[in-house]
Structures are given as structure tokens and as C-alpha cells.
Scaffold this motif. Structure first.
Motif, PDB file in Angstrom:
ATOM      1  N   PHE A   7       0.861  -1.189   0.000  1.00  0.00           N
ATOM      2  CA  PHE A   7       0.000   0.000   0.000  1.00  0.00           C
ATOM      3  C   PHE A   7       0.899   1.242   0.000  1.00  0.00           C
ATOM      4  O   PHE A   7       1.580   1.524   0.978  1.00  0.00           O
ATOM      5  N   TRP A  34      -1.597  -0.905  -3.898  1.00  0.00           N
ATOM      6  CA  TRP A  34      -2.596   0.123  -3.682  1.00  0.00           C
ATOM      7  C   TRP A  34      -1.880   1.462  -3.661  1.00  0.00           C
ATOM      8  O   TRP A  34      -0.708   1.543  -3.247  1.00  0.00           O
ATOM      9  N   GLU A  68      -4.027  -0.312  -7.929  1.00  0.00           N
ATOM     10  CA  GLU A  68      -5.399   0.112  -7.634  1.00  0.00           C
ATOM     11  C   GLU A  68      -5.373   1.378  -6.785  1.00  0.00           C
ATOM     12  O   GLU A  68      -4.539   1.513  -5.892  1.00  0.00           O
ATOM     13  N   ALA A  70      -6.746   3.473  -3.760  1.00  0.00           N
ATOM     14  CA  ALA A  70      -7.384   3.066  -2.497  1.00  0.00           C
ATOM     15  C   ALA A  70      -7.444   4.254  -1.549  1.00  0.00           C
ATOM     16  O   ALA A  70      -6.568   4.422  -0.738  1.00  0.00           O
ATOM     17  N   HIS A 215     -10.655  -6.972  -0.471  1.00  0.00           N
ATOM     18  CA  HIS A 215      -9.315  -6.402  -0.363  1.00  0.00           C
ATOM     19  C   HIS A 215      -9.197  -5.685   0.977  1.00  0.00           C
ATOM     20  O   HIS A 215      -9.987  -4.787   1.281  1.00  0.00           O
TER      21      HIS A 215
END
Length: 323
Positions: A7, A34, A68, A70, A215
Motif C-alpha cells: 500500500f 494500492w 489500484e 485506495a 481487499h
């Protein structure tokens, strides 16, 4: 089998550092990324907030990992028709390795033009309408739309990926989780909440074309000194410990800093966030997400020792999780 991604915290690092971290994540064995989408950080100690779509363009050339957001709020600060264009372009650049994570947002990022910050139910309405617009534009067809919250007139995306970008919806609480099940290709949340995952799936959420649907985001602070790790979390991410709806309603980093004065280092030390270099603690936290039914766990390192963190996960944590 559960997969593990990294992340990237746009609040905590500038664009070049985020790209470098993505490369280190790939080398360490993480399988996806992310990246947060913010206009402001939560506080000035974090002190960053690059434009996420520019960073995604760089990531598309720097790594081979899936990426992605997020999450992106496609409702107030940026019109959903513009988010659709950004997501479609990202989908092309990443060759099918992009997912659009969306949520109802925070005043911290969305109030900057002086717009009223809607109550939660209205934000959910806006998000549902926004996702409908994004999906229609992803077809490449000309779209006109006159809805309760948005107008689109003669809009067409000329560059769209071969397959529509999957849209995952963030939720915390029953209403948001049921919305995610109704309109999302997947579900995003920030705690190992088995009840939320079950609610998502029992309300109709599931897999699309074999893609993972649940997720979970997980914060850690690797450091060889546990006390230093606790201090780092307390200094950089005290906002995680604020109760209720403060995270959605406070409008500036200054307000978060004021509220965070109520957060103590002892609260951090007593929390489930892994702090230090005890691999058993890190593994237990990750397996809590596995036990809760998550398909992908995205892990964010809070402390400053990024190279130490990636080496620790490459050599000690990820191999054991894979077993």
C-alpha cells in the motif's frame, strides 16, 4: 490463496519515493499495489500529497505489478466523467493491471472548492450515480446523463481498455458494505472484519471473471526498536485512532492535528498494529485478514526504514505467509 500487496501512502511520501517503493515492493515479492488518492495529508508531519494519476502513469512503466487506487472519491473534487477518463487511460497504460477503488470520501480532500459536505446517505447516493456514469463511459459509447447529482452531455472516451476497469468499492459500516455489494466488482476495507466480508458476499458481492473480491488494508511499522516504531506511528498516523466519523468530517490537516492530541503512545502500543521486528506479530496480523476471508491483503509500512521493511518481508514474513 490470499495474495499480498503493498500500500503506497501518498500522504506520507512524494511521487519519486512512491515509485521507488513500488519497485522495492516488486523485488520483495509483493504482487500488487494500492495507492491512496489525497489532496491533503492527514497532518503536516506526513507532509505529502502528489497527484495520484501522474504517479500511476509512472508506476505503469516502473513495475509489472497490478495497481489500484485506495481509494478515489469520484463525487465532489473531481467529476465522475473525468475520473472515468483517468481510469480508462490507466487501464490502457497498465495493460489490464489496473483496478479503480472508489469511496464516498472525506471532507479533508473534497471540500477545497467550498462545496457543502453532504451527509453520509447523500454521499452514498452520489457514489452510486458516479459509478454508473463511469461504467457507461468505459464502453466507449457517447453518454448523456441527467441525474440527481450529475449532468453529462455528449461525453465519449475515445481511448478505453479492451476490458472495462474493475471497480471496487470501499465500505466501513453496514450501509456502505451493502452499497459495495450492490455496485462493486470488489470490496475494500481497512480492518480484518469478517462480518463485513460476509455481509458483502451475502448481499450479492462476489467474484467477477475470477478476480479477487475482498481487499483489506493493513498498517505496520517495522523497526528494530519497538519503542521507536510506536513513536513513529503516534507521530505520523495518529488519525487512525480517532473515533467515529471524525475521519470523514474534519476539513484540514490542522484539525486532525488538534484532535490527535487526544491520542497517546500507549494507545498505539496497545493496538493491533504490528510495531517492531517480531515476525510472529506481523504474521498473526496478516493471517487475521486471511481468517476473515480476504482475497488480497495490502500492507503499508509507516516507519522510515523502508529498505529494512522490504528486506524483512522478503526474507521472513512473505515466505511464511505463502506456506
Amino acid at each position: 490463496m490470499t495474495e499480498y500487496g503493498y500500500f503506497l501512502a501518498s500522504e506520507d511520501y512524494g511521487p519519486n519515493a512512491l515509485v521507488e517503493q513500488a519497485q522495492m515492493a516488486e523485488q520483495a515479492g509483493f504482487t500488487s499495489l494500492w495507492i491512496s488518492d489525497h489532496y491533503h495529508p492527514w497532518n503536516d508531519v506526513q507532509g505529502h500529497s502528489p497527484f495520484v494519476w501522474s504517479v500511476i502513469g509512472a508506476l505503469s512503466r516502473a513495475t509489472t505489478l497490478h495497481v489500484e487506487t485506495a481509494v478515489t472519491c469520484p463525487t465532489v473534487r473531481i467529476h465522475p466523467a473525468v475520473i472515468a477518463q483517468a481510469a480508462a487511460t490507466s487501464g490502457i497504460l497498465l495493460g489490464g493491471r489496473f483496478r479503480l477503488g472508489v469511496g464516498s470520501g472525506e471532507a479533508l480532500n473534497e471540500h477545497i472548492f467550498g462545496d457543502a459536505w453532504p451527509r453520509t446517505a447523500v454521499r452514498h447516493e452520489m457514489l452510486e450515480e458516479a459509478v454508473e456514469i463511469i461504467r457507461r463511459l468505459m464502453t466507449g459509447d457517447e453518454v448523456s446523463h441527467q441525474g440527481r447529482h450529475y449532468t453529462v452531455e455528449n461525453a465519449r472516451l475515445y481511448d478505453v481498455p479492451d476490458e472495462p476497469v474493475p471497480i471496487d468499492v470501499a465500505g466501513a459500516g453496514p450501509a456502505a458494505t451493502e452499497l459495495a455489494a450492490r455496485i462493486g466488482d470488489g470490496f475494500i476495507t481497512m480492518s480484518p472484519d469478517r462480518e463485513a466480508v460476509d455481509r458483502f458476499r451475502h448481499s450479492g458481492g462476489g467474484r467477477q471473471q475470477g478476480q479477487a473480491s475482498a481487499h483489506g488494508g493493513m498498517k505496520v511499522c517495522y523497526d528494530t526498536d519497538r519503542d521507536a516504531a510506536v513513536r513513529a506511528v503516534h507521530q505520523r498516523w495518529p488519525n487512525m485512532f480517532l473515533p467515529g466519523e471524525l475521519g470523514q468530517l474534519l476539513p484540514t490537516p490542522r484539525h486532525f492535528e488538534q484532535a490527535a492530541q487526544l491520542v497517546t503512545e500507549q494507545q498505539v502500543a496497545d493496538s493491533p498494529i504490528p510495531c517492531g521486528d517480531d515476525e510472529e506479530e506481523h504474521i498473526r496480523s496478516a493471517r487475521a485478514y486471511v481468517d476473515a476471508g480476504f482475497d488480497v491483503v495490502l500492507i503499508n509500512q509507516i516507519g522510515p526504514d523502508m529498505r529494512g521493511f522490504f528486506d524483512f518481508y522478503r526474507t521472513k514474513v512473505l515466505p511464511r505467509l505463502a506456506r
